[in-house]
Design a protein around this motif. Sequence first.
Motif, PDB file in Angstrom:
ATOM      1  N   ASP A  93       0.820  -1.205   0.000  1.00 27.77           N
ATOM      2  CA  ASP A  93       0.000   0.000   0.000  1.00 27.77           C
ATOM      3  C   ASP A  93       0.852   1.252   0.000  1.00 27.77           C
ATOM      4  O   ASP A  93       1.609   1.500   0.949  1.00 27.77           O
ATOM      5  N   ARG A  94       0.718   2.039  -1.073  1.00 30.65           N
ATOM      6  CA  ARG A  94       1.377   3.351  -1.123  1.00 30.65           C
ATOM      7  C   ARG A  94       0.354   4.369  -0.616  1.00 30.65           C
ATOM      8  O   ARG A  94       0.002   5.344  -1.284  1.00 30.65           O
ATOM      9  N   HIS A 104      -8.677 -17.943   2.805  1.00 31.39           N
ATOM     10  CA  HIS A 104      -8.009 -17.197   3.869  1.00 31.39           C
ATOM     11  C   HIS A 104      -6.499 -17.356   3.850  1.00 31.39           C
ATOM     12  O   HIS A 104      -5.918 -17.959   4.751  1.00 31.39           O
ATOM     13  N   PRO A 105      -5.867 -16.834   2.809  1.00 38.83           N
ATOM     14  CA  PRO A 105      -4.396 -16.879   2.802  1.00 38.83           C
ATOM     15  C   PRO A 105      -3.843 -15.969   3.899  1.00 38.83           C
ATOM     16  O   PRO A 105      -4.559 -15.105   4.405  1.00 38.83           O
ATOM     17  N   ILE A 106      -2.583 -16.203   4.261  1.00 39.83           N
ATOM     18  CA  ILE A 106      -1.926 -15.266   5.188  1.00 39.83           C
ATOM     19  C   ILE A 106      -1.763 -13.935   4.449  1.00 39.83           C
ATOM     20  O   ILE A 106      -1.292 -13.907   3.312  1.00 39.83           O
ATOM     21  N   MET A 107      -2.175 -12.859   5.098  1.00 38.75           N
ATOM     22  CA  MET A 107      -2.080 -11.550   4.445  1.00 38.75           C
ATOM     23  C   MET A 107      -1.287 -10.589   5.304  1.00 38.75           C
ATOM     24  O   MET A 107      -1.552 -10.455   6.501  1.00 38.75           O
ATOM     25  N   LYS A 108      -0.315  -9.959   4.675  1.00 39.42           N
ATOM     26  CA  LYS A 108       0.471  -8.957   5.396  1.00 39.42           C
ATOM     27  C   LYS A 108       0.494  -7.650   4.611  1.00 39.42           C
ATOM     28  O   LYS A 108       0.529  -7.651   3.379  1.00 39.42           O
ATOM     29  N   ASN A 109       0.455  -6.582   5.359  1.00 41.67           N
ATOM     30  CA  ASN A 109       0.393  -5.241   4.759  1.00 41.67           C
ATOM     31  C   ASN A 109       1.746  -4.537   4.870  1.00 41.67           C
ATOM     32  O   ASN A 109       2.268  -4.363   5.969  1.00 41.67           O
ATOM     33  N   TYR A 110       2.311  -4.205   3.737  1.00 45.16           N
ATOM     34  CA  TYR A 110       3.570  -3.446   3.711  1.00 45.16           C
ATOM     35  C   TYR A 110       3.256  -2.017   3.262  1.00 45.16           C
ATOM     36  O   TYR A 110       2.697  -1.810   2.173  1.00 45.16           O
ATOM     37  N   ILE A 111       3.572  -1.075   4.118  1.00 49.50           N
ATOM     38  CA  ILE A 111       3.335   0.338   3.776  1.00 49.50           C
ATOM     39  C   ILE A 111       4.606   0.833   3.093  1.00 49.50           C
ATOM     40  O   ILE A 111       5.669   0.897   3.723  1.00 49.50           O
TER      41      ILE A 111
END
Lengths: 392, 311
Positions: free
Chosen positions: A320-321, A345-352
């Motif tokens: 996410d930008r 339901h995959p593992i989800m990670k948010n990278y800013i």
Amino acid sequence: MPKKVVSGNYAAAYAAKHARVEVVAAYPITPQTSIIEKIAEFIANGEAEIQYVPVESEHSAMAACIGASATGARAFTATSAQGLALMHEMLHWASGARLPIVMVNVNRAMAPPWSVWDDQTDSLAQRDTGWMQFYAENNQEVYDGVLMAFKVAEHRKVNLPVMIIESAFILSHTYDIVDMPPQEEIDEFLPPREPLYTLTDFDNPIAVGALGTPADYYEFRYKIEKAMEEARRVIKEVGKEFGEKFRRDYSQMIELYKTDDAEFIFMGMGSLMGTVKEAVDLLRKEGYKVGAAKVRWFRPFPKEELYKLAKNVEGIAVLDRNFSFGQEGILFNEAKGVLYNTDAHPIMKNYIVGLGGRDFTVSDIKTIAKNMKEIIERGKLDREIEWYHLKR
Amino acid sequence: MEIPENVKKRLSLPFEEHFYAGHTACQGCGAALGLRYVLKAYGKKAIFAIPACCSTIIAGPWPYSAFGAPLFHTAFETTGAVISGIEAALKAKGYKVKGKDGIMVVGWAGDGGTADIGLQALSGFLERGHDALYIMYDNEAYMNTGIQRSSSTPYGAWTTNTPGGKKHFLERRHKKKVIDIVIAHKIPYAATASIAFPEDFMRKLRKAQEIPGPSFIQLFAPCPTGWRAPTDKTIELARLAVQTAYFPLFEYENGKYKINMPSPKKEPKPIEEFLKLQGRFKYMTKEDIEILQEWVLREWKELKKKAEVFG
């Protein structure tokens, strides 16, 4: 096919000209300016017949486009960041009055502190205005996006405005080859607008936007949502037709890149996805089974496509930008929401990443890939949201 | 009732009505009368843009419209911009705009929507020179919102946010001269008008159609509800506003001022005659009235001087 080496902004201006827009009302803001400068140049050289309204603010730019569109004209404008925020009230007005206006927004970070660099929070903050949103990866997609946008917006079952979004400088001011079909082929793809209602029907005068009491307002909102649902179908149809005519297919609302056998994927929007695809190729050479999913249309949100994709991968790294303060990255938030009531339901990670134009490179993506691989092996997140570039 | 043709011919205003019964204006509404005259002047061949104001309601809720002409409801501050866009689109589509048989694009906005929140868009519209007419119907406060002061509210007036009371808190600022701001744009045609003088208003509406470029009319339109006045005094109040020179009638045409007072040789009546019919001025002291009277005569003198020098 004629090719031109142009910036993203010039690509937008050429597309507006080739779409035969009739009214342009715009106000200058960095980094959008060269779009309207180029359009003004077309008019000055007699290359395009456009009524150009050099308004005194972005709020008035949208208001003038609204007046023009309600009168039956094909209306276009462009803006960025602060200008888009100033338009906010009128963005609601454009969709509420069901006007197929097309606007290019150059993603730029919101102030303060002042910034003119790439960041998606400006456009994503307009999520709930009833505008469709298309995020371009490159200059070609800016050009193609504008042409398709009018066709989608003006579709009789849609009648909603579209925002075509490109990155500040990375696209807006960077030159690239853009393929522009001959005008007659574009005219065939995009005939003149045929509005259902206009303010020029003097024998059957209409009143647009009158008071909607609690007995009626609710249905007006529902009809906008029905139009958004229709738009999902129309977007795919128009994208397919565009592909058949011009050999660039846009029938998918999410573009998939090497996802078929991918263990995990990177998901994001806009120009950064070009870098991601490059990194995917390199990571695959290193043995990573990775792919990329570029969300082209953020509104309407491609729910089904996301579900199908999420069902077949173990992890999704959402890049996410942008950021919604007090919560998380906005695409991450949306994607999690879509999947909650499904069996995917995959593992989800948010990278800013990349806020305010911070460089986001292939090596950053490699670092993220390493982190994602560990998470998947462990079967557990280290943390849900990572401010990737943070100085420590 | 059928009106005989020979009677119709003698009428000083067009017989046809394009502002219909069933509108939802208050009893004695000056703005509704104004709309009736504008629609009489332009008939069906006009496009109206109306921002948030009393007329949003007066025109009727969806799916009704009291207008016999197309109408676009728009956001508060956008009248100037929306009429600019409508005009641009008409030109793009090849329609004749303004002039004889041309389409009239009319922005119809209240004093708050013009003098305050809409001033920027108005300025842009005037400066860019669009072929359209902007009418500010002036009832001297935010009446639709519930009688709050605008910059067009006069000195000494009670409103709900400048209430009279034990501490004697009233409006202490004089009425903003919006027409002067408009004239500063050096547009071809600007005028004041009053619903008490419909023939004068009609003549000005016709001029606004004939003269190319942007036109502006500030129409004095009393609001009995907000002015705390009897509903049968609307016309009388509008007439007194002119006769006291509180709201003088004049035109600005291509750089020239022309005063259009009904009895040019008469001295203005005392302002008190205008004030005493209205509850909104009841908190004013004798000194307050003197302050307002002095302002009225000073402004009147300035206008006469302008007409003398630039007549």
